[in-house]
Design a protein around this motif. Structure first.
Motif, PDB file in Angstrom:
ATOM      1  N   ALA A 225      27.483  13.263 -30.004  1.00  0.00           N
ATOM      2  CA  ALA A 225      25.947  13.848 -29.705  1.00  0.00           C
ATOM      3  C   ALA A 225      25.117  12.798 -30.278  1.00  0.00           C
ATOM      4  O   ALA A 225      24.999  12.051 -30.974  1.00  0.00           O
ATOM      5  N   ALA A 295      29.990  20.990 -31.655  1.00  0.00           N
ATOM      6  CA  ALA A 295      29.140  20.939 -30.686  1.00  0.00           C
ATOM      7  C   ALA A 295      28.050  21.975 -30.959  1.00  0.00           C
ATOM      8  O   ALA A 295      26.810  21.502 -30.622  1.00  0.00           O
ATOM      9  N   CYS A 298      25.575  20.807 -33.791  1.00  0.00           N
ATOM     10  CA  CYS A 298      24.695  19.825 -32.964  1.00  0.00           C
ATOM     11  C   CYS A 298      23.961  20.285 -31.924  1.00  0.00           C
ATOM     12  O   CYS A 298      22.377  20.062 -32.259  1.00  0.00           O
ATOM     13  N   GLU A 299      24.078  21.313 -31.241  1.00  0.00           N
ATOM     14  CA  GLU A 299      23.056  21.945 -30.591  1.00  0.00           C
ATOM     15  C   GLU A 299      22.072  22.719 -31.228  1.00  0.00           C
ATOM     16  O   GLU A 299      20.601  22.668 -31.025  1.00  0.00           O
ATOM     17  N   ALA A 303      20.292  18.585 -30.845  1.00  0.00           N
ATOM     18  CA  ALA A 303      20.868  17.281 -30.285  1.00  0.00           C
ATOM     19  C   ALA A 303      20.347  17.170 -28.730  1.00  0.00           C
ATOM     20  O   ALA A 303      20.194  18.136 -28.225  1.00  0.00           O
ATOM     21  N   VAL A 306      25.296  16.272 -25.699  1.00  0.00           N
ATOM     22  CA  VAL A 306      26.478  16.448 -26.560  1.00  0.00           C
ATOM     23  C   VAL A 306      27.673  16.584 -25.586  1.00  0.00           C
ATOM     24  O   VAL A 306      27.453  17.194 -24.386  1.00  0.00           O
TER      25      VAL A 306
END
Lengths: 456, 456
Positions: A225, A295, A298-299, A303, A306
Motif C-alpha cells: 500500500a 487492506a 490502509c483504505e 492509502a 492498495v
C-alpha cells in the motif's frame, strides 16, 4: 604484562586456539558500525570448547585483562569492537548445531553457529527457527543472543530472546552457569536467561543455547500500500496491529523508495510519502481474511494504492524492494544507520521529526523499518569526503535518538547500545535505573573485564 | 525494636495506611498454598502510592525489618506468606488501571488491579490482555507479575512476562527504578524487566506496570479427544504442537476425569487413560483447518474418540470440564497441587512416573494441565485427618518434583518457588547457578529484607 597474557594463555590453551599475527588481529578489531572506536587486541583466541572459554576467562580475571567476545562481526553498534590490549575471543570454531529435537521442538546450538545453519537444520525436521535479523545468512546465533537481535518476523513471533529456553554462560571468573532449561514455561528462580540475552558480552560469554523451534507457518501472502502522507501510513500501521496479526509489517519512506527506484527500478510510486508492505502467514482463507483486514485499514487511512497477492513470486518481488532499502541508500553515499523504537501510535510523529531533522541538518535521511513494532531505521546518507557534512550527519544521527526519546521511545530497538550509543543510555534510563545497571554489572563482573566500555 | 517499626512507619505514613489489629494481621498472613509456613506480621501496611511504598522500604532498610509484599493472596507456593515480625505490604489500594492506550496497544496499571479489571478495560477499547492464570478473576496483576503467572492461553500467547513492556519498581533502599518502556522492542540496557518479573518480591516491589495489549482473537473452536493410553495422548500433544498453533491444549488424566464425572456428570469417558482439549482461535476457515490438523494428529496417535465443535455453547461446556478439574479433585479430599514442567516430548514419561508414584506412595494423584507447554499439575488427593497418609502425600509431592527434574524439566512452570519448593531449587539449578542467584539477590537487596526465605 602484555607479554604475560599471551604466555599465560598459551599455558592453558592449545597453540591452534591462539593467534597473535598483527594482520589477523587488525582484521578482527571491529564490527560493521560506522565510527565506533576500536582498539588493537593483544591476542585473538579461538576456543573450541566451553572449557577453553573458561580457561581464557580465568587468565583474564587473574591478570585483569579486558575480554571482548565476537561472532561474525556483523554487529551494527560496535558492541564487538576490540578494546586496546584486550583478549579478543572469536567463537566461530564453536559453530555446531548440537541437537535438533523434533518432538521437543527445540535445538541446542553453540554460539558460533550461523542463524542460517539453525534455520536449515530445523527445516530438515519440518520445523522453523523464527528469529530473522537482516543478517541471518551471515550472523551467528551468539551475536543474535548478545544483542537480542530483532528482524522482520518479530511483529508476530517476537525477538531472539523470545526464542531462548536456556543458556550456558561462562562468567568473568571462569565458572559456568546454566540458566533456564528445555521447558517452555519455567519460573524456578530468577530469569537470568533474559539478563544475559542482550547484555552484549558485558556479563558473561554464552557458550551454548537451547532455542525454541516452531511449526513452519503456511506460505505468506503479501500486501503493498502507498500513502500520500506519513500520518496516513502511520495510522494504517496502528490500525492493522489493532485488528489483525500480520507476520510482517514494514514501512519505507519516499527517500528510501526513490533510492531503490534509482538503483533498481521496480515501478514503485516515487511520489508517495510512504509505502507499507505487510504479510499474513495464516494461510488459506484466513490469510485472505487477514489481508482483507489490512487492506481495509490502509483504505480507511487514505492509502492511494492498495494491492495484494497470494502469488509467491510476486510477493518475493515486493519483499525484494524492502530488502534493497539499505543497500540502495548505501549506493547514494556513506550511511549512518540508526535504530530507534517508539510506541506504534507515534510512528507518524517520529517520521515527521526525522524529516525536520533532515531539513535542519541539511542531510538526506531515508527511513525504513519494522513499523508493526514501532522499530525504525532512519538512515543518514552523506558525503564522507566532506568533514563538515560528516559532522552534520553525526548530529542528525544523535538528533534522531533524542526525537525517539521525546516520543517515549528507545535509542535502540534491535541493534544494541554497543559503543555507538553509550552516551545516550543515561538519558533513556535515568540516573537510578542506570545505577541499578552498574550494580548488576559490578555483581557479575567485579573486575570489569568483560567488554569494558560497551553498553554501560 | 518491634515497637519502633510501627512508630517509624507512623511517622512517614498516613494513619489509614497502617493496620496493627491482630485479627486482620492473622487473616493476611498466608496465601493459598497448603503447608507453606507463615509467621505473624508485625504490621500490615496498605500504601496508596509509590511514595508510600518508598517510605516503607526506607524504614525497613534502616531498621533491617523484613518486608513481604502481597496482592490478593491467591498464590499457590507460599510466596506471599508473612515471615515472623515482618512488615506486610498489601498493594490492594494501588488498584487502578491508569491508562489504556488503544492506538499504542498498551495499558499502564497499578499492582493491585485485578487481572479481570485489565481484561475488562482492554475489551472496552476492542483490545485484549492475553495472560489468563486460572485465578484471573480474583488475582492481582502485581501477583501475576511477581510469579510470572501462566495460564491456558500461554501455549499461543506466552506467559505474563511476555506481555510486560516496562515496570516501575521500588528497590530495597527505597529508590525507584523504571525498566523497559512503552515500545515493543527495546535493547537499551539489560533486561531488568524480566529480572523483576517472577522474582516473587525478593528483588523489589513492583508499583506500576506497562502491559502489552493485543487485538481480540476470533471466537475459538474446540476439539475433544480421548485416548486409551497416556503415551497416545502425549504423542498427540507433540504432534499437534509440531503441525499447528492451538490457542489452548489441555490434558486431563483418568483420575481427574473420574473426579469431574463423579461430582458433575457430563458424560465424559471415564475409561479413557487421558482426555485432550484443544482450541483454535484462528477463526473462519483457518480455524477449521487448524482443528482438522489437530484431529488428524489425535487420530494418528490412536485416539479412541475425536469430536470438534465450532458451537460456542458446546465449546464452553467442554471447557467447563477442564475448569472443574481442580475443584472436582478437591471434592475428594485434601489436595496438594503440584506444578511441574517437562519438554513436551516427555509428557508421557511424566504421566507414567506420576502413576508409579501414586502406586508407590499409596495415594491418589489426578493430573491435568497445560499439555501444549509441558506444564502439568499432578494433584495429590488424600485424607488430611490421617497423619500417616498426609506424610505419604507430601512424599508423593516431592517425588513428582524429582521426576520432573529427571526428565529434564522444572520444579515449577507457573506457580513459583515460594517457600514450598525452596529445598528443590538447588537440585534444579546446581551450585554455580544458585550462587549466581545469591549474587544477584545480594547486589539488589544487600540487607536481605525483601521477602526473606522465599524463592532462594
Amino acid at each position: 604484562m602484555t607479554v604475560d597474557v599471551v604466555r599465560a594463555l598459551s599455558e592453558v590453551l592449545p597453540a591452534e586456539s591462539l593467534v597473535t599475527d598483527r594482520d589477523v588481529l587488525d582484521a578482527h578489531r571491529h564490527d560493521q558500525a560506522e565510527w565506533a572506536p576500536s582498539g588493537m587486541p593483544r591476542v585473538l583466541v579461538r576456543p573450541a570448547s566451553t572449557e577453553e572459554v573458561q580457561a581464557v576467562l580465568r587468565v583474564a580475571s587473574a591478570l585483569r585483562v579486558p575480554v571482548v567476545a565476537r561472532g561474525a562481526g556483523s554487529g551494527l553498534s560496535g558492541g564487538a569492537n576490540a578494546s586496546e590490549g584486550c583478549i579478543l575471543v572469536s567463537l566461530l570454531r564453536m559453530n555446531r548445531v548440537l541437537e535438533v529435537d523434533r518432538r521437543g521442538m527445540l535445538a541446542v546450538v553453540q554460539p558460533g553457529a550461523l542463524n542460517a545453519a539453525l534455520k536449515a537444520a530445523a527445516a530438515e525436521q519440518g520445523l522453523w527457527y523464527a528469529p530473522d535479523p537482516a543478517s541471518w545468512e551471515f550472523s551467528t546465533l551468539g551475536g543474535n543472543l548478545a544483542t537480542n537481535a530483532g528482524g522482520l518476523c518479530c511483529v508476530k513471533y517476537g525477538v531472539t530472546g523470545d526464542a531462548v529456553l536456556g543458556l550456558e554462560v561462562v562468567l568473568a571468573d571462569g565458572s559456568v552457569v546454566r540458566t533456564g532449561g528445555r521447558t517452555v514455561k519455567n519460573v524456578a528462580g530468577y530469569d537470568l536467561t533474559r539478563l544475559f540475552v542482550g547484555s552484549e558480552g558485558t556479563l558473561g560469554i554464552i557458550t551454548e543455547a537451547t532455542l525454541r523451534l516452531r511449526p513452519r507457518p503456511p506460505r505468506a501472502t503479501t500486501l503493498l500500500a502507498t500513502f500520500p502522507t506519513l500520518v496516513g501510513a502511520g495510522t494504517a500501521v496502528s490500525d492493522i496491529m489493532a485488528t489483525t496479526r500480520p507476520s510482517l509489517l514494514e514501512l519505507m519512506d519516499r527517500t528510501t523508495v526513490r533510492a531503490v527506484e534509482s538503483w533498481k527500478p521496480m515501478g514503485l510510486d516515487v511520489q508517495a510519502a510512504a509505502l507499507l508492505l505487510a504479510r499474513s502467514d495464516a494461510g488459506g482463507a484466513q490469510g485472505e481474511e487477514e489481508l482483507g483486514l489490512m487492506a481495509a485499514a490502509c483504505e480507511r487511512s487514505g492509502a492511494s494504492f492498495v494491492m495484494n497477492t497470494p502469488d509467491e513470486a510476486e510477493g518475493e518481488l515486493l519483499m525484494q524492494a524492502r530488502r534493497l532499502a539499505f543497500p540502495a541508500l548505501e549506493q547514494q553515499g556513506a550511511t549512518l544507520l540508526d535504530d530507534v523504537g517508539v510506541p506504534i501510535s507515534r510512528i507518524p510523529e517520529l517520521l515527521a521529526a526525522v524529516e525536520r531533522i533532515a531539513d535542519q541538518r541539511g542531510v538526506r535521511i531515508g527511513t525504513f523499518g519494522h513499523a508493526g513494532d514501532g522499530n525504525m531505521h532512519p538512515t543518514v546518507v552523506f558525503d564522507r569526503k566532506d568533514p563538515e557534512v560528516m559532522a552534520r550527519a553525526k548530529e542528525a544521527f544523535d538528533d534522531i535518538l533524542r526525537a525517539a526519546l521525546d516520543l517515549g521511545g528507545t535509542i535502540t530497538g534491535e541493534h544494541g547500545v554497543g559503543s555507538l550509543k553509550r552516551a545516550f543510555l543515561s538519558a533513556q534510563l535515568g540516573p537510578e535505573t542506570l545505577r541499578l545497571h552498574h550494580t548488576v554489572k559490578a555483581a557479575l563482573d567485579p573486575g570489569g573485564i568483560l567488554n569494558p566500555g560497551k553498553l554501560l
